[in-house]
Design a protein around this motif. Structure first.
Motif, mmCIF file in Angstrom:
data_model
loop_
_atom_site.group_PDB
_atom_site.id
_atom_site.type_symbol
_atom_site.label_atom_id
_atom_site.label_comp_id
_atom_site.label_asym_id
_atom_site.label_seq_id
_atom_site.Cartn_x
_atom_site.Cartn_y
_atom_site.Cartn_z
ATOM 1 N N UNK A 44 87.331 -32.471 -16.435
ATOM 2 C CA UNK A 44 86.387 -31.353 -16.584
ATOM 3 C C UNK A 44 86.787 -30.574 -17.844
ATOM 4 N N UNK A 45 85.811 -30.374 -18.711
ATOM 5 C CA UNK A 45 86.080 -29.724 -20.000
ATOM 6 C C UNK A 45 86.483 -28.252 -19.788
ATOM 7 N N UNK A 46 87.623 -27.821 -20.314
ATOM 8 C CA UNK A 46 87.946 -26.391 -20.238
ATOM 9 C C UNK A 46 86.923 -25.595 -21.063
ATOM 10 N N UNK A 47 86.711 -24.364 -20.709
ATOM 11 C CA UNK A 47 85.778 -23.540 -21.475
ATOM 12 C C UNK A 47 85.040 -22.552 -20.603
ATOM 13 N N UNK A 48 83.933 -22.053 -21.137
ATOM 14 C CA UNK A 48 83.165 -21.014 -20.457
ATOM 15 C C UNK A 48 81.898 -21.629 -19.862
ATOM 16 N N UNK A 49 81.719 -21.434 -18.570
ATOM 17 C CA UNK A 49 80.577 -21.979 -17.826
ATOM 18 C C UNK A 49 79.728 -20.837 -17.278
ATOM 19 N N UNK A 50 78.469 -21.134 -16.984
ATOM 20 C CA UNK A 50 77.643 -20.171 -16.261
ATOM 21 C C UNK A 50 77.149 -20.817 -14.983
ATOM 22 N N UNK A 51 76.803 -19.982 -14.028
ATOM 23 C CA UNK A 51 76.314 -20.526 -12.767
ATOM 24 C C UNK A 51 76.073 -19.426 -11.754
ATOM 25 N N UNK A 64 79.560 -15.843 -14.890
ATOM 26 C CA UNK A 64 80.163 -16.624 -15.973
ATOM 27 C C UNK A 64 81.600 -16.892 -15.560
ATOM 28 N N UNK A 65 82.096 -18.093 -15.850
ATOM 29 C CA UNK A 65 83.462 -18.436 -15.454
ATOM 30 C C UNK A 65 84.228 -18.985 -16.645
ATOM 31 N N UNK A 66 85.499 -18.623 -16.703
ATOM 32 C CA UNK A 66 86.365 -19.186 -17.734
ATOM 33 C C UNK A 66 87.357 -20.139 -17.057
ATOM 34 N N UNK A 67 87.416 -21.358 -17.579
ATOM 35 C CA UNK A 67 88.315 -22.370 -17.028
ATOM 36 C C UNK A 67 89.252 -22.811 -18.141
ATOM 37 N N UNK A 68 90.540 -22.555 -17.966
ATOM 38 C CA UNK A 68 91.472 -22.994 -19.013
ATOM 39 C C UNK A 68 92.717 -22.141 -19.100
ATOM 40 N N UNK A 69 93.271 -22.071 -20.289
ATOM 41 C CA UNK A 69 94.593 -21.466 -20.487
ATOM 42 C C UNK A 69 94.551 -20.133 -21.220
ATOM 43 N N UNK A 101 79.044 -24.358 -10.853
ATOM 44 C CA UNK A 101 78.996 -24.398 -12.316
ATOM 45 C C UNK A 101 77.718 -25.134 -12.690
ATOM 46 N N UNK A 102 76.836 -24.448 -13.404
ATOM 47 C CA UNK A 102 75.529 -25.021 -13.738
ATOM 48 C C UNK A 102 75.500 -25.558 -15.169
ATOM 49 N N UNK A 103 76.076 -24.816 -16.081
ATOM 50 C CA UNK A 103 76.022 -25.228 -17.492
ATOM 51 C C UNK A 103 77.255 -24.781 -18.260
ATOM 52 N N UNK A 104 77.420 -25.391 -19.436
ATOM 53 C CA UNK A 104 78.592 -25.140 -20.276
ATOM 54 C C UNK A 104 78.161 -24.323 -21.489
ATOM 55 N N UNK A 105 78.882 -23.242 -21.783
ATOM 56 C CA UNK A 105 78.513 -22.397 -22.931
ATOM 57 C C UNK A 105 79.325 -22.719 -24.187
ATOM 58 N N UNK A 106 80.649 -22.801 -24.044
ATOM 59 C CA UNK A 106 81.496 -23.007 -25.241
ATOM 60 C C UNK A 106 82.928 -23.302 -24.812
ATOM 61 N N UNK A 107 83.724 -23.764 -25.749
ATOM 62 C CA UNK A 107 85.143 -23.962 -25.487
ATOM 63 C C UNK A 107 85.885 -22.635 -25.555
ATOM 64 N N UNK A 108 87.074 -22.575 -24.947
ATOM 65 C CA UNK A 108 87.915 -21.374 -25.056
ATOM 66 C C UNK A 108 88.388 -21.242 -26.497
ATOM 67 N N UNK A 109 88.505 -19.997 -26.951
ATOM 68 C CA UNK A 109 88.948 -19.782 -28.334
ATOM 69 C C UNK A 109 90.055 -18.743 -28.375
ATOM 70 N N UNK A 110 90.785 -18.749 -29.493
ATOM 71 C CA UNK A 110 91.684 -17.636 -29.749
ATOM 72 C C UNK A 110 90.915 -16.630 -30.600
#
Ligand code: FMN
Ligand code: ADP
Ligand code: MG
Length: 150
Positions: A44-51, A64-69, A101-110
């Motif tokens: 599962x791709x880390x990043x920001x999802x909506x749902x 909105x959910x953030x999945x990652x580090x 989780x319905x859709x993917x918005x973007x990857x996590x960023x610094x």
């Protein structure tokens, strides 16, 4: 590629995180325990999802959910955190949180500054708000995964 597992359904208890969401970002996030984080598909791709989100037997809210580090904070452990797009009068630690989780918005960023992260989160919330109005997203809201959903 990042959409492969969507829609994806998960649930678990709301536990304590680092206490940064409300304090640093003005955006509380309901965090899941490690078991839930570890139950996600490995690819599962880390990043920001909506749902959609439901707390115990509540109505179903946008999220909105953030999945990652969280590269801005350089967490050692992966986390799954949900910002429910609704104003609550109190905390709901210990409650059961169901999320789709319905859709993917973007990857996590610094980011160079906290303000830039806050700005990105505001934009994510606007994008989620819009995307969740689409018929495909409404279909997921109607899934029997959610309690008392007829
Ligand atoms: C919509 C959304 C987008 C986020 N995007 C990022 C990001 O791009 N980079 C990052 O480091 N953290 C991101 N975060 C995570 C925040 O850093 C995290 O919510 C904050 O550290 C709160 O953690 P806590 O629940 O442990 O207090 C995002 C959070 C949300 C809700
Ligand atoms: N709209 C909301 N979305 C998510 N959590 C919320 C919301 N409103 C209140 N909360 C509460 O705030 C907590 C999250 O705040 P946060 O600052 O991220 O703390 P933590 O680091 O413990 O996750 C949630 O666990 C929940 O009890
Ligand atoms: Mg949190």
């Amino acid at each position: 590629m990042s959409q492969k597992h969507l829609p994806f359904f998960l649930e678990g208890e709301v536990v304590k995180g680092f206490g940064r969401g409300s304090k640093d970002l003005g955006c509380p996030t309901a965090n899941y325990p490690l078991e839930v984080v570890q139950s996600l598909p490995e690819d599962l791709e880390p990043g920001v999802y909506y749902g959609w989100a439901q707390i115990d037997k509540s109505e179903i809210y946008k999220m909105v959910a953030n999945i990652g580090w969280c590269p801005f904070y350089q967490n050692k452990q992966m986390s799954v955190e949900t910002h429910v797009m609704h104003k609550f009068d109190s905390d709901f630690y210990g409650s059961n949180l169901k999320v789709s989780l319905v859709g993917y918005l973007r990857g996590e960023k610094n980011f160079n500054s906290l303000d830039d992260l806050i700005e990105a989160i505001k934009q994510d919330i606007n994008n989620a708000d819009e995307a969740l109005e689409l018929p495909e997203a409404q279909l997921v809201k109607n899934n029997t995964f959610f309690v008392n959903n007829v």
